[in-house]
Design an enzyme around this catalytic site. Structure first.
Site, PDB file in Angstrom:
ATOM      1  N   VAL A   1      -2.685   9.254  -4.708  1.00 30.73           N
ATOM      2  CA  VAL A   1      -1.286   9.053  -5.065  1.00 30.73           C
ATOM      3  C   VAL A   1      -1.013   7.318  -4.946  1.00 30.73           C
ATOM      4  O   VAL A   1      -1.502   6.713  -3.846  1.00 30.73           O
ATOM      5  CB  VAL A   1      -0.191   9.553  -4.602  1.00 30.73           C
ATOM      6  N   CYS A   2      -0.465   6.477  -5.896  1.00 31.52           N
ATOM      7  CA  CYS A   2      -0.102   5.235  -5.619  1.00 31.52           C
ATOM      8  C   CYS A   2       1.166   5.243  -6.381  1.00 31.52           C
ATOM      9  O   CYS A   2       1.985   5.905  -6.700  1.00 31.52           O
ATOM     10  CB  CYS A   2      -0.997   4.154  -6.219  1.00 31.52           C
ATOM     11  N   ARG A   3       1.916   3.907  -6.684  1.00 28.32           N
ATOM     12  CA  ARG A   3       3.042   3.471  -7.199  1.00 28.32           C
ATOM     13  C   ARG A   3       3.012   4.045  -8.742  1.00 28.32           C
ATOM     14  O   ARG A   3       3.738   5.168  -9.250  1.00 28.32           O
ATOM     15  CB  ARG A   3       3.462   2.247  -7.177  1.00 28.32           C
TER      16      ARG A   3
ATOM     17  N   MET B   1       3.761   7.529  -8.078  1.00 28.44           N
ATOM     18  CA  MET B   1       5.178   7.907  -7.525  1.00 28.44           C
ATOM     19  C   MET B   1       6.276   7.558  -8.510  1.00 28.44           C
ATOM     20  O   MET B   1       7.362   8.308  -8.619  1.00 28.44           O
ATOM     21  CB  MET B   1       5.342   7.189  -6.467  1.00 28.44           C
TER      22      MET B   1
END
Length: 98
Positions: free
Chosen positions: A62-64, A90
Protein backbone atom coordinates in the site's frame (compact mmCIF):
# COMPACT_ATOMS: atom_id res chain seq x y z
CA UNK A 1 1.48 -8.01 -11.24
CA UNK A 2 -1.48 -8.94 -9.07
CA UNK A 3 -3.72 -6.15 -7.85
CA UNK A 4 -6.57 -5.91 -5.38
CA UNK A 5 -9.06 -3.08 -4.94
CA UNK A 6 -9.02 -1.18 -1.65
CA UNK A 7 -12.66 -2.21 -1.10
CA UNK A 8 -11.71 -5.90 -1.42
CA UNK A 9 -9.01 -5.45 1.24
CA UNK A 10 -11.50 -3.65 3.50
CA UNK A 11 -14.09 -6.45 3.09
CA UNK A 12 -11.51 -9.13 3.93
CA UNK A 13 -10.38 -7.24 7.07
CA UNK A 14 -13.98 -6.57 8.16
CA UNK A 15 -14.63 -10.31 7.74
CA UNK A 16 -11.88 -11.08 10.23
CA UNK A 17 -9.24 -12.24 7.75
CA UNK A 18 -5.66 -11.67 8.84
CA UNK A 19 -3.74 -9.90 6.08
CA UNK A 20 -0.06 -9.01 5.83
CA UNK A 21 -0.22 -5.38 4.75
CA UNK A 22 2.93 -3.36 4.15
CA UNK A 23 2.58 0.40 3.87
CA UNK A 24 5.51 1.80 1.88
CA UNK A 25 4.73 5.47 2.53
CA UNK A 26 7.11 7.68 4.49
CA UNK A 27 6.79 7.83 8.29
CA UNK A 28 5.16 11.29 8.24
CA UNK A 29 2.53 10.09 5.74
CA UNK A 30 1.70 7.04 7.88
CA UNK A 31 1.37 9.28 10.97
CA UNK A 32 -1.75 10.75 9.34
CA UNK A 33 -3.38 7.30 9.38
CA UNK A 34 -2.79 3.78 8.14
CA UNK A 35 -4.80 0.60 7.67
CA UNK A 36 -5.11 -1.12 11.07
CA UNK A 37 -2.38 -3.73 11.45
CA UNK A 38 -0.33 -2.53 8.49
CA UNK A 39 3.45 -2.54 8.92
CA UNK A 40 5.30 0.56 7.73
CA UNK A 41 8.42 -0.08 5.66
CA UNK A 42 9.17 3.12 3.70
CA UNK A 43 9.88 2.47 0.02
CA UNK A 44 13.55 3.40 0.33
CA UNK A 45 14.08 0.77 3.03
CA UNK A 46 12.29 -2.20 1.42
CA UNK A 47 15.47 -3.51 -0.24
CA UNK A 48 17.29 -3.46 3.11
CA UNK A 49 14.42 -4.97 5.11
CA UNK A 50 13.11 -7.62 2.72
CA UNK A 51 14.97 -10.24 4.78
CA UNK A 52 12.21 -9.64 7.38
CA UNK A 53 9.58 -10.92 4.92
CA UNK A 54 8.57 -14.56 4.52
CA UNK A 55 8.31 -15.89 0.96
CA UNK A 56 5.67 -18.36 2.17
CA UNK A 57 3.29 -15.50 3.07
CA UNK A 58 1.22 -13.21 0.88
CA UNK A 59 1.73 -9.46 1.28
CA UNK A 60 -0.48 -6.57 0.22
CA UNK A 61 1.51 -3.45 -0.65
CA UNK A 62 0.00 0.00 0.00
CA UNK A 63 1.08 3.60 -0.63
CA UNK A 64 -0.71 6.93 -1.12
CA UNK A 65 -1.99 6.52 -4.69
CA UNK A 66 -0.65 3.20 -5.99
CA UNK A 67 2.56 4.27 -7.78
CA UNK A 68 5.10 3.34 -5.14
CA UNK A 69 3.28 0.18 -4.12
CA UNK A 70 3.18 -0.90 -7.77
CA UNK A 71 6.95 -0.43 -8.10
CA UNK A 72 7.70 -2.30 -4.88
CA UNK A 73 5.29 -5.09 -5.83
CA UNK A 74 7.22 -5.66 -9.06
CA UNK A 75 10.55 -5.41 -7.21
CA UNK A 76 9.57 -8.03 -4.61
CA UNK A 77 8.03 -10.31 -7.26
CA UNK A 78 11.45 -10.39 -8.93
CA UNK A 79 12.84 -11.83 -5.67
CA UNK A 80 10.17 -14.53 -5.46
CA UNK A 81 7.79 -12.91 -2.98
CA UNK A 82 4.01 -13.38 -3.19
CA UNK A 83 2.83 -9.76 -3.33
CA UNK A 84 -0.32 -7.91 -4.33
CA UNK A 85 -0.59 -4.20 -5.09
CA UNK A 86 -3.58 -2.43 -3.49
CA UNK A 87 -4.85 -0.39 -6.45
CA UNK A 88 -5.44 3.29 -5.76
CA UNK A 89 -3.58 3.27 -2.46
CA UNK A 90 -4.79 5.14 0.60
CA UNK A 91 -6.63 7.65 -1.63
CA UNK A 92 -9.02 4.77 -2.47
CA UNK A 93 -9.24 3.49 1.12
CA UNK A 94 -12.60 4.08 2.80
CA UNK A 95 -12.13 1.78 5.78
CA UNK A 96 -10.89 2.38 9.30
CA UNK A 97 -7.49 3.92 9.94
CA UNK A 98 -5.25 3.96 13.00
Amino acid sequence: MKQMAAKEVEILLDGGKTLNIIDVREVDEVAAGKIPGAVNIPLGLVEFRMHELDKAKEYIMVCRSGGRSGRVTQFLENYGFNVIDMAGGMLAWEGKVE
